[in-house]
Design a protein around this motif. Structure first.
Motif, mmCIF file in Angstrom:
data_model
loop_
_atom_site.group_PDB
_atom_site.id
_atom_site.type_symbol
_atom_site.label_atom_id
_atom_site.label_comp_id
_atom_site.label_asym_id
_atom_site.label_seq_id
_atom_site.Cartn_x
_atom_site.Cartn_y
_atom_site.Cartn_z
ATOM 1 N N UNK A 1 31.997 14.914 35.378
ATOM 2 C CA UNK A 1 32.439 16.268 34.497
ATOM 3 C C UNK A 1 33.572 16.037 33.621
ATOM 4 N N UNK A 2 34.587 16.999 33.807
ATOM 5 C CA UNK A 2 35.713 16.906 32.943
ATOM 6 C C UNK A 2 36.761 16.160 33.920
ATOM 7 N N UNK A 3 36.748 15.610 34.911
ATOM 8 C CA UNK A 3 37.682 14.936 35.768
ATOM 9 C C UNK A 3 38.324 13.743 34.919
ATOM 10 N N UNK A 4 37.307 13.060 34.130
ATOM 11 C CA UNK A 4 38.159 11.712 33.405
ATOM 12 C C UNK A 4 39.312 12.263 32.453
ATOM 13 N N UNK A 5 38.943 13.391 31.813
ATOM 14 C CA UNK A 5 39.988 13.896 30.743
ATOM 15 C C UNK A 5 41.191 14.356 31.543
ATOM 16 N N UNK A 6 41.101 15.097 32.596
ATOM 17 C CA UNK A 6 42.445 15.645 33.610
ATOM 18 C C UNK A 6 43.167 14.178 33.867
ATOM 19 N N UNK A 7 42.311 13.080 34.497
ATOM 20 C CA UNK A 7 42.973 12.010 34.898
ATOM 21 C C UNK A 7 43.805 11.175 33.803
ATOM 22 N N UNK A 8 42.990 11.105 32.648
ATOM 23 C CA UNK A 8 43.624 10.384 31.476
ATOM 24 C C UNK A 8 44.857 11.038 30.809
ATOM 25 N N UNK A 9 44.994 12.560 30.742
ATOM 26 C CA UNK A 9 45.919 13.197 30.443
ATOM 27 C C UNK A 9 47.072 13.128 31.499
ATOM 28 N N UNK A 10 46.871 13.110 32.808
ATOM 29 C CA UNK A 10 47.930 13.162 33.952
ATOM 30 C C UNK A 10 48.617 11.780 33.981
ATOM 31 N N UNK A 11 47.668 10.634 33.648
ATOM 32 C CA UNK A 11 48.066 9.385 33.580
ATOM 33 C C UNK A 11 49.166 9.127 32.575
ATOM 34 N N UNK A 12 48.840 9.538 31.247
ATOM 35 C CA UNK A 12 49.633 9.394 30.163
ATOM 36 C C UNK A 12 51.092 10.251 30.194
ATOM 37 N N UNK A 13 50.960 11.639 30.901
ATOM 38 C CA UNK A 13 51.958 12.322 31.056
ATOM 39 C C UNK A 13 52.839 11.673 32.265
#
Lengths: 174, 157
Positions: free
Chosen positions: B129-141
Motif C-alpha cells: 500500500x502506502x507504506x513505501x512512501x511513508x518509509x521513503x519520506x522518513x528515511x530522507x528525513x
C-alpha cells in the motif's frame, strides 16, 4: 577582479549577511545538504557509466528520471554558494581552494557538455547493454574524479593556513 | 562516567597526533565528505524510488538490493573517517548538543534501515500500500537531520 570583490564586500547587504549570527550556519548547512542531493545522484550516474553499479538500469533512464532532482540540488547549491561568497568575498578572494574549486567546476561542466553533445548522442546503441563505450566510461571516471575534487577543495576552503607556498608568494589576498 | 570516557578519548596519543599533524584533520574531513556523498546517493536513489519518483522503470527490490552494499560500505567509510574526528575533539563533541542529537538519530536511522526500510524496499511491489512512501519520506528525513546536525557541530559548538 579584486576591486569587484572589494566592492561587494562593502555593500550593506553583504555586511548585513556577514554580521548575521544565523545566516552563515544556515547557508552552509543548506549548501551541504543540497550538495548531497546533487553530487550523490551524479556520483551514481557516473558509476553507471563506468559500470560499477546499476548495470541493469538502462543508461538513458538516469538523465530522464534523476537529473531533474540533481539539477534542483545543483540550483540550491549555486544559490547558497553564491550567498556564502557574497557575504564574505574578501575571505574567498585570496583563498587558493576557492579558485581551484571554481576551476574544477568549470572543467566538470565542460566534461558534462562534451559528453552530452558527443558521446551521449549514440546512447540508443548501448543503452541496455552492459558494455559501455570507452568514451562514456572515461567521461564517467573524469566526472567522478572532478566532482570529488570539487567536494574536497570546497572543504579545504576552511583551511586558509594550508594553502600552497607558491600561492602564498603571490600575495593575492594581501 | 560518559564524561570520563570522553576525557579518556581526548587524552589518547592518537588524538594528540591528530591535532598536531597539520594535514591529518583536513584529509580525514575531506574523506568523510566524499563518503557522505556516496552514502547520500545510495540512500536517495532508493528513497526516491520508494516515493514513486526517480528510477520507476526499475523494480524497487532490484534497485534496493544493488544499492544496499554501496550504502553499507559508504556508512563504514563514514564511520572510519568520523571516529578519528570524534577522538581528536572528544570534549568539544561531548559538550555539543548537536553531537548527541546526531548520534541518537544515527542509531534510529540504522535501526529503521535494518528493520523497516529494508523489509519494505526488498518486498514485492504493490503489496504494501502506502507504506513505501511513508518509509521513503522518513528515511530522507532521518538522514537529512543527521547531516544537518553534523554540520552544526562544527559551526555552533
Amino acid at each position: 577582479m579584486r576591486s569587484l570583490f572589494e566592492w561587494v564586500d562593502a555593500l550593506p547587504s553583504s555586511i548585513a549577511l556577514r554580521e548575521s549570527l544565523n545566516a552563515y550556519p544556515t547557508m552552509l548547512t543548506i549548501h551541504v545538504v543540497s550538495m548531497c542531493l546533487f553530487a550523490g545522484l551524479i556520483a551514481y550516474w557516473d558509476m553507471r557509466l563506468v559500470g560499477l553499479t546499476l548495470r541493469k538500469v538502462p543508461v538513458s533512464n538516469i538523465p530522464t528520471r534523476l537529473f531533474p532532482w540533481a539539477l534542483t540540488g545543483y540550483g540550491i547549491n549555486l544559490i547558497t554558494g553564491g550567498l556564502l561568497l557574497y557575504s564574505q568575498p574578501m575571505r574567498y578572494y585570496g583563498n587558493f581552494y576557492f579558485w581551484a574549486k571554481m576551476a574544477l567546476m568549470l572543467i566538470a561542466g565542460i566534461n558534462m557538455f562534451w559528453f552530452h553533445y558527443a558521446t551521449y548522442k549514440s546512447v540508443q546503441a548501448w543503452d541496455q547493454g552492459r558494455e559501455i563505450p570507452l568514451n562514456a566510461r572515461l567521461a564517467g571516471i573524469v566526472s567522478l574524479v572532478l566532482w570529488a575534487a570539487v567536494v574536497v577543495t570546497g572543504r579545504m576552503m576552511a583551511y586558509s593556513g594550508l594553502m600552497p607556498g607558491w600561492w602564498n608568494n603571490l600575495n593575492i589576498g594581501a | 562516567m560518559m564524561q570520563s570516557f570522553f576525557e579518556w578519548m581526548q587524552g589518547l596519543p592518537f588524538s594528540a597526533w591528530m591535532l598536531e599533524e597539520t594535514w591529518a584533520s583536513p584529509i580525514i574531513q575531506c574523506a568523510h565528505l566524499v563518503a557522505l556523498v556516496g552514502f547520500a546517493g545510495a540512500v536517495l536513489v532508493v528513497d526516491m524510488r520508494l516515493l514513486g519518483r526517480g528510477l520507476i522503470k526499475t523494480p524497487l527490490n532490484q534497485l534496493a538490493r544493488e544499492l544496499d552494499r554501496w550504502m553499507i560500505w559508504s556508512f563504514v567509510a563514514l564511520f572510519v573517517t568520523g571516529a578519528p574526528q570524534v577522538l581528536s575533539t572528544a570534549l568539544k563533541q561531548y559538550y555539543s548538543p548537536f553531537f548527541w542529537w546526531k548520534m541518537q538519530i544515527i542509531v534510529i536511522g540504522l535501526l529503521f534501515n535494518f528493520t523497516i526500510r529494508r523489509r519494505v524496499a526488498f518486498a514485492e511491489e504493490g503489496t504494501l500500500g502506502h507504506w513505501p512512501k511513508v518509509v521513503g519520506f522518513l528515511s530522507i528525513g532521518i538522514w537529512t537531520s543527521v547531516s544537518v546536525y553534523a554540520r552544526l557541530i562544527g559551526l555552533l559548538s
